[in-house]
Design a protein around this motif. Sequence first.
Motif, PDB file in Angstrom:
ATOM      1  N   ASN A  46       0.825  -1.206   0.000  1.00 21.45           N
ATOM      2  CA  ASN A  46       0.000   0.000   0.000  1.00 21.45           C
ATOM      3  C   ASN A  46       0.862   1.260   0.000  1.00 21.45           C
ATOM      4  O   ASN A  46       0.879   2.030   0.955  1.00 21.45           O
ATOM      5  N   TRP A  47       1.602   1.446  -1.061  1.00 24.98           N
ATOM      6  CA  TRP A  47       2.441   2.619  -1.244  1.00 24.98           C
ATOM      7  C   TRP A  47       2.845   2.695  -2.708  1.00 24.98           C
ATOM      8  O   TRP A  47       2.779   1.693  -3.406  1.00 24.98           O
ATOM      9  N   PRO A  48       3.205   3.855  -3.217  1.00 22.94           N
ATOM     10  CA  PRO A  48       3.287   5.114  -2.463  1.00 22.94           C
ATOM     11  C   PRO A  48       1.900   5.648  -2.116  1.00 22.94           C
ATOM     12  O   PRO A  48       0.951   5.448  -2.860  1.00 22.94           O
ATOM     13  N   ARG A  49       1.832   6.311  -0.953  1.00 16.98           N
ATOM     14  CA  ARG A  49       0.585   6.906  -0.511  1.00 16.98           C
ATOM     15  C   ARG A  49       0.888   8.245   0.146  1.00 16.98           C
ATOM     16  O   ARG A  49       2.036   8.651   0.261  1.00 16.98           O
ATOM     17  N   SER A  50      -0.142   8.908   0.594  1.00 18.33           N
ATOM     18  CA  SER A  50       0.006  10.250   1.145  1.00 18.33           C
ATOM     19  C   SER A  50       0.871  10.250   2.397  1.00 18.33           C
ATOM     20  O   SER A  50       0.779   9.351   3.239  1.00 18.33           O
ATOM     21  N   SER A  51       1.683  11.275   2.515  1.00 20.69           N
ATOM     22  CA  SER A  51       2.528  11.420   3.704  1.00 20.69           C
ATOM     23  C   SER A  51       1.710  11.800   4.932  1.00 20.69           C
ATOM     24  O   SER A  51       2.229  11.801   6.051  1.00 20.69           O
ATOM     25  N   THR A  52       0.443  12.108   4.734  1.00 23.72           N
ATOM     26  CA  THR A  52      -0.437  12.402   5.873  1.00 23.72           C
ATOM     27  C   THR A  52      -1.112  11.132   6.393  1.00 23.72           C
ATOM     28  O   THR A  52      -1.814  11.181   7.401  1.00 23.72           O
ATOM     29  N   SER A  53      -0.915  10.004   5.743  1.00 21.79           N
ATOM     30  CA  SER A  53      -1.509   8.743   6.184  1.00 21.79           C
ATOM     31  C   SER A  53      -0.720   8.165   7.357  1.00 21.79           C
ATOM     32  O   SER A  53       0.403   8.599   7.645  1.00 21.79           O
ATOM     33  N   LYS A  54      -1.291   7.184   8.001  1.00 21.42           N
ATOM     34  CA  LYS A  54      -0.618   6.554   9.135  1.00 21.42           C
ATOM     35  C   LYS A  54       0.594   5.771   8.648  1.00 21.42           C
ATOM     36  O   LYS A  54       0.505   4.994   7.706  1.00 21.42           O
ATOM     37  N   PRO A  55       1.768   5.957   9.281  1.00 22.40           N
ATOM     38  CA  PRO A  55       2.969   5.230   8.857  1.00 22.40           C
ATOM     39  C   PRO A  55       2.804   3.722   9.047  1.00 22.40           C
ATOM     40  O   PRO A  55       2.018   3.264   9.873  1.00 22.40           O
ATOM     41  N   SER A  56       3.553   2.965   8.285  1.00 20.78           N
ATOM     42  CA  SER A  56       3.550   1.514   8.441  1.00 20.78           C
ATOM     43  C   SER A  56       4.181   1.132   9.776  1.00 20.78           C
ATOM     44  O   SER A  56       4.990   1.884  10.342  1.00 20.78           O
ATOM     45  N   CYS A  57       3.832  -0.050  10.275  1.00 22.10           N
ATOM     46  CA  CYS A  57       4.364  -0.506  11.563  1.00 22.10           C
ATOM     47  C   CYS A  57       5.871  -0.747  11.490  1.00 22.10           C
ATOM     48  O   CYS A  57       6.580  -0.582  12.488  1.00 22.10           O
ATOM     49  N   PHE A  58       6.358  -1.143  10.322  1.00 23.24           N
ATOM     50  CA  PHE A  58       7.774  -1.445  10.151  1.00 23.24           C
ATOM     51  C   PHE A  58       8.352  -0.596   9.025  1.00 23.24           C
ATOM     52  O   PHE A  58       7.843  -0.616   7.902  1.00 23.24           O
ATOM     53  N   GLU A  59       9.375   0.172   9.348  1.00 26.16           N
ATOM     54  CA  GLU A  59      10.068   0.993   8.360  1.00 26.16           C
ATOM     55  C   GLU A  59      11.541   0.564   8.358  1.00 26.16           C
ATOM     56  O   GLU A  59      12.323   1.017   9.185  1.00 26.16           O
ATOM     57  N   PRO A  60      11.927  -0.326   7.452  1.00 26.45           N
ATOM     58  CA  PRO A  60      13.279  -0.882   7.469  1.00 26.45           C
ATOM     59  C   PRO A  60      14.359   0.148   7.207  1.00 26.45           C
ATOM     60  O   PRO A  60      14.145   1.134   6.501  1.00 26.45           O
ATOM     61  N   THR A  61      15.527  -0.080   7.797  1.00 28.54           N
ATOM     62  CA  THR A  61      16.694   0.761   7.591  1.00 28.54           C
ATOM     63  C   THR A  61      17.628   0.088   6.585  1.00 28.54           C
ATOM     64  O   THR A  61      17.394  -1.044   6.147  1.00 28.54           O
ATOM     65  N   SER A  62      18.710   0.764   6.249  1.00 27.41           N
ATOM     66  CA  SER A  62      19.704   0.166   5.357  1.00 27.41           C
ATOM     67  C   SER A  62      20.359  -1.043   6.007  1.00 27.41           C
ATOM     68  O   SER A  62      20.696  -2.024   5.330  1.00 27.41           O
ATOM     69  N   ARG A  63      20.554  -0.999   7.316  1.00 28.27           N
ATOM     70  CA  ARG A  63      21.121  -2.152   8.024  1.00 28.27           C
ATOM     71  C   ARG A  63      20.152  -3.328   7.970  1.00 28.27           C
ATOM     72  O   ARG A  63      20.573  -4.476   7.781  1.00 28.27           O
ATOM     73  N   ASP A  64      18.859  -3.059   8.120  1.00 27.14           N
ATOM     74  CA  ASP A  64      17.856  -4.119   7.969  1.00 27.14           C
ATOM     75  C   ASP A  64      17.920  -4.723   6.568  1.00 27.14           C
ATOM     76  O   ASP A  64      17.787  -5.938   6.389  1.00 27.14           O
ATOM     77  N   THR A  65      18.135  -3.855   5.583  1.00 24.03           N
ATOM     78  CA  THR A  65      18.207  -4.309   4.196  1.00 24.03           C
ATOM     79  C   THR A  65      19.441  -5.173   3.967  1.00 24.03           C
ATOM     80  O   THR A  65      19.375  -6.202   3.274  1.00 24.03           O
TER      81      THR A  65
END
Length: 265
Positions: A46-65
């Motif tokens: 469900n992206w890309p979507r509005s920056s005013t929407s509720k953020p996702s529960c998980f936002e991975p970092t480069s280290r996660d990647t």
Amino acid sequence: NDPLSKFFPQFPDYARAITVKHLLHHTAGFPEYETLFIDEGKIDENWPRSSTSKPSCFEPTSRDTLDLLARQKKLLFDPGVEYSYSNSGYVILAQIVEKVSGKRFREFVGKEIFQKLGMDHSLVYDESRPKVENRATSYSWKEEKYRNVDYTPLNLIYGEDGIYTTLNDMVRWVKAIDEKKLAKPETWRRAFTRGQLNNQEFIRYGFGWFVEEDYVWHDGEWLGFRTYIAHHPKARLNVVVLSNCKELNAASLGSDVARIYLGDD
């Protein structure tokens, strides 16, 4: 020519056959991290979507990647056998910079590139979520109006993107390219030289640039942002397009500008 295993021994045995050059040339064979995160159920689509929407529960970092890619048991193809544009490879490259320099990528690029060139309004965006002054929001034309499409849970990942800058700072950047600053002329020459596969076949890509006969270029897209840069060394011409509208074809517009300037039919 150093192998990936030198920097990150946690990768499977295939990392011994992957060199930094393979990562730069997009010939390492890694799958795209976006698809992997979705396949593992870490993020939804469900992206890309509005920056005013509720953020996702998980936002991975480069280290996660990096950790995600290190868990892949096999590659899409053997290193050096094929060319396949890879955002994953450039995320890994940024992590190598951090490993070698002992600094966060944002700090390294800020000190070694932006500060040295006077690019005072440029930065790398990462999980520290630095403030971006006068930041543009990206949009897409939907249902007869421009709609905000500025959010994705992948916004914290860098190396393949994540640079915020201005046109004035880009003038400083292309001037550095013209004057061969920051690196030795030989390093710039190699960046603008087509890579080769294991069978000696040439590809269209150098070190971060698509290579044509008399110029180099790159385009980019993320969310509703569209970008293009072209460096014509003989004509001393540099073209930069920065757009926050998804429907704009930045590469086509930039190519048209170059043709007008060069007098090409």
